[in-house]
Design a protein around this motif. Structure first.
Motif, PDB file in Angstrom:
ATOM      1  N   UNK A 149       0.849  -1.197   0.000  1.00 47.99           N
ATOM      2  CA  UNK A 149       0.000   0.000   0.000  1.00 47.99           C
ATOM      3  C   UNK A 149       0.884   1.247   0.000  1.00 47.99           C
ATOM      4  N   UNK A 150       0.610   2.139  -0.930  1.00 52.39           N
ATOM      5  CA  UNK A 150       1.405   3.365  -1.056  1.00 52.39           C
ATOM      6  C   UNK A 150       1.114   4.286   0.126  1.00 52.39           C
ATOM      7  N   UNK A 151       2.179   4.746   0.779  1.00 46.98           N
ATOM      8  CA  UNK A 151       2.016   5.656   1.917  1.00 46.98           C
ATOM      9  C   UNK A 151       1.714   7.060   1.400  1.00 46.98           C
ATOM     10  N   UNK A 152       0.665   7.672   1.952  1.00 42.83           N
ATOM     11  CA  UNK A 152       0.247   9.001   1.505  1.00 42.83           C
ATOM     12  C   UNK A 152       1.250  10.052   1.965  1.00 42.83           C
ATOM     13  N   UNK A 153       1.542  11.023   1.084  1.00 45.75           N
ATOM     14  CA  UNK A 153       2.402  12.157   1.444  1.00 45.75           C
ATOM     15  C   UNK A 153       1.572  13.226   2.151  1.00 45.75           C
TER      16      UNK A 153
ATOM     17  N   UNK B 145      -9.112  19.520   2.169  1.00 44.25           N
ATOM     18  CA  UNK B 145      -8.816  19.331   0.748  1.00 44.25           C
ATOM     19  C   UNK B 145      -7.901  18.122   0.544  1.00 44.25           C
ATOM     20  N   UNK B 146      -6.928  17.963   1.458  1.00 40.49           N
ATOM     21  CA  UNK B 146      -6.014  16.810   1.379  1.00 40.49           C
ATOM     22  C   UNK B 146      -6.774  15.495   1.525  1.00 40.49           C
ATOM     23  N   UNK B 147      -7.732  15.457   2.462  1.00 41.77           N
ATOM     24  CA  UNK B 147      -8.552  14.244   2.647  1.00 41.77           C
ATOM     25  C   UNK B 147      -9.329  13.912   1.378  1.00 41.77           C
ATOM     26  N   UNK B 148      -9.879  14.937   0.741  1.00 41.17           N
ATOM     27  CA  UNK B 148     -10.654  14.718  -0.485  1.00 41.17           C
ATOM     28  C   UNK B 148      -9.778  14.159  -1.603  1.00 41.17           C
TER      29      UNK B 148
ATOM     30  N   UNK C  79      -7.752   8.873  -4.612  1.00 38.90           N
ATOM     31  CA  UNK C  79      -6.537   8.149  -5.022  1.00 38.90           C
ATOM     32  C   UNK C  79      -5.404   9.069  -5.482  1.00 38.90           C
ATOM     33  N   UNK C  80      -5.449  10.340  -5.050  1.00 37.64           N
ATOM     34  CA  UNK C  80      -4.301  11.240  -5.278  1.00 37.64           C
ATOM     35  C   UNK C  80      -3.628  11.406  -3.913  1.00 37.64           C
TER      36      UNK C  80
ATOM     37  N   UNK D  58       1.220  15.720  -9.053  1.00 38.58           N
ATOM     38  CA  UNK D  58       1.969  16.368 -10.135  1.00 38.58           C
ATOM     39  C   UNK D  58       1.416  15.979 -11.508  1.00 38.58           C
ATOM     40  N   UNK D  59       0.873  14.749 -11.610  1.00 43.87           N
ATOM     41  CA  UNK D  59       0.338  14.261 -12.887  1.00 43.87           C
ATOM     42  C   UNK D  59      -1.101  14.704 -13.121  1.00 43.87           C
ATOM     43  N   UNK D  60      -1.809  15.084 -12.033  1.00 46.36           N
ATOM     44  CA  UNK D  60      -3.230  15.419 -12.143  1.00 46.36           C
ATOM     45  C   UNK D  60      -3.432  16.763 -12.834  1.00 46.36           C
ATOM     46  N   UNK D  61      -4.553  16.878 -13.559  1.00 47.09           N
ATOM     47  CA  UNK D  61      -4.902  18.136 -14.224  1.00 47.09           C
ATOM     48  C   UNK D  61      -5.725  19.011 -13.278  1.00 47.09           C
ATOM     49  N   UNK D  62      -5.481  20.336 -13.283  1.00 45.64           N
ATOM     50  CA  UNK D  62      -6.231  21.246 -12.391  1.00 45.64           C
ATOM     51  C   UNK D  62      -7.747  21.114 -12.521  1.00 45.64           C
TER      52      UNK D  62
END
Length: 366
Positions: free
Chosen positions: A277-281, A293-296, A301-302, A309-313
């Motif tokens: 499982x990827x650890x969240x930053x 906002x971070x929780x959302x 899955x971001x 960095x890969x996500x679009x605004x």
């Protein structure tokens, strides 16, 4: 974290509200009764809300973000200055400078002006000025120190803001709301609790009441700072110990692996392990992202800087709007750029960028 008891709050007069004719109807859930024309605050709810606020403040302090304390009323300013100085957090007790948060770049320039005057005095440039000029510079330095001296170490927007008396500090509330900075506040019966993220229903006029609440709050912040210090020390010691152990264990480990491979049956295939499982930053290190906002984003899955960095605004904006209407006003245009710097480990470059922005929007003027 030491829990504050109802008896302690009662003795400090935390339960005394304002006159019934001055009440705000939105405070009804936190009012216990009315006596002699004065509303009495439900202290059981105060204890519950105080514990909730303290836990959130502890986490913010442990993450390394600053918490800005605001209290300009006469009976609160000395108490807040004393308590907050002990935990090395920024505070405003003289006057709220308009644009303190929304025009943070300009405020930082004023703080840098104070530092440049200090350099002039050290390198001898100050002595080359005329007597009149020296007097003017000294007056300017004293004025800046009085109004901004307590925030000289705050190089970026705070992770949260704590307010005593939201009616008096209504401009601070509006600015924090605009930038989505979490608001913690002592809220009396005459105040509107709706803009506040973490409400502490309490008497915000009595010195004893303010002192007991601030004591509990600063204790929680101190615990968060202690956790962060212990974590940093543990990481440093762990790295130092790991190096010699790795060198000593390498030949032995190679031998054990070789023996296991030779002894293993030819037909058996190793079982596939489930993907780790990827650890969240900590996405709140990106300017403009608060805890909600971070929780959302994590729920969508971001969870890491690389994902962001890969996500679009546009996609981020949709996620925030779907998560909560209160997050719809956020502008995520710069978030992927900041996340890319964080993912590449360019923390100094990220900090410099954030110091020259206004709430996540690049400042074109210098």
């Amino acid at each position: 974290m030491a829990k504050v008891e109802v008896k302690q709050l009662l003795e400090a007069g935390v339960h005394f509200g304002h006159l019934t004719r001055k009440w705000n109807p939105n405070m009804a859930p936190y009012i216990y009764m009315e006596r002699n024309g004065i509303h009495v605050i439900n202290l059981y709810k105060t204890v519950a809300k105080l514990d909730e606020a303290n836990e959130a403040l502890r986490k913010i302090a442990a993450s390394g973000r600053k918490i800005l304390f605001v209290a300009t009323k006469k009976q609160a300013k000395d108490i807040v200055a004393e308590k907050v100085s002990n935990v090395n957090m920024p505070f405003i007790t003289e006057r709220w400078p308009g644009g303190m948060l929304t025009n943070f770049v300009t405020i930082r320039k004023a703080v840098k002006k104070m530092a440049s005057i200090d350099r002039m005095k050290k390198d001898g440039t100050f002595l080359t000025l005329s007597k009149k000029e020296r007097l003017q510079v000294d007056r300017l330095r004293a004025k800046l120190e009085k109004n901004l001296g307590s925030i000289s170490e705050m190089t970026r927007l705070p992770g949260a803001i704590f307010i005593v008396d939201t009616m008096r500090e209504h401009i601070a509330v509006k600015e924090a709301q605009k930038l989505n900075i979490p608001i913690f506040a002592m809220v009396d019966t005459n105040s509107d609790p709706r803009p506040i993220d973490f409400i502490i229903p309490a008497n915000d006029d009595a010195g004893k009441s303010i002192e007991v609440i601030m004591g509990a709050v600063t204790e929680a912040v101190a615990e968060g700072l202690a956790e962060r210090k212990a974590e940093k020390q543990g990481d440093k010691e762990g790295k130092e110990e790991a190096k010699p152990k790795e060198k000593a264990a390498a030949p032995k480990a190679e031998k054990e692996v070789k023996e296991k491979v030779e002894a293993a049956p030819a037909k058996e295939e190793p079982k596939k392990k489930a993907p780790a499982k990827v650890k969240a930053d900590d996405l709140t290190k990106v300017e403009g992202i608060g805890p909600k906002a971070a929780e959302a984003l994590v729920a969508a899955s971001i969870a890491t800087y690389a994902d962001l960095a890969k996500a679009k605004p546009e996609a981020i904006k949709t996620i925030l709007t779907d998560a909560s209407p209160r997050l719809a006003h956020l502008e995520p245009a710069s978030w992927p750029k900041q996340a890319k710097m964080a993912a590449d480990g360019k923390w100094d470059e990220l900090k410099e960028w954030q110091d020259n922005t206004k709430g996540g929007v690049e400042d074109s003027e210098e």
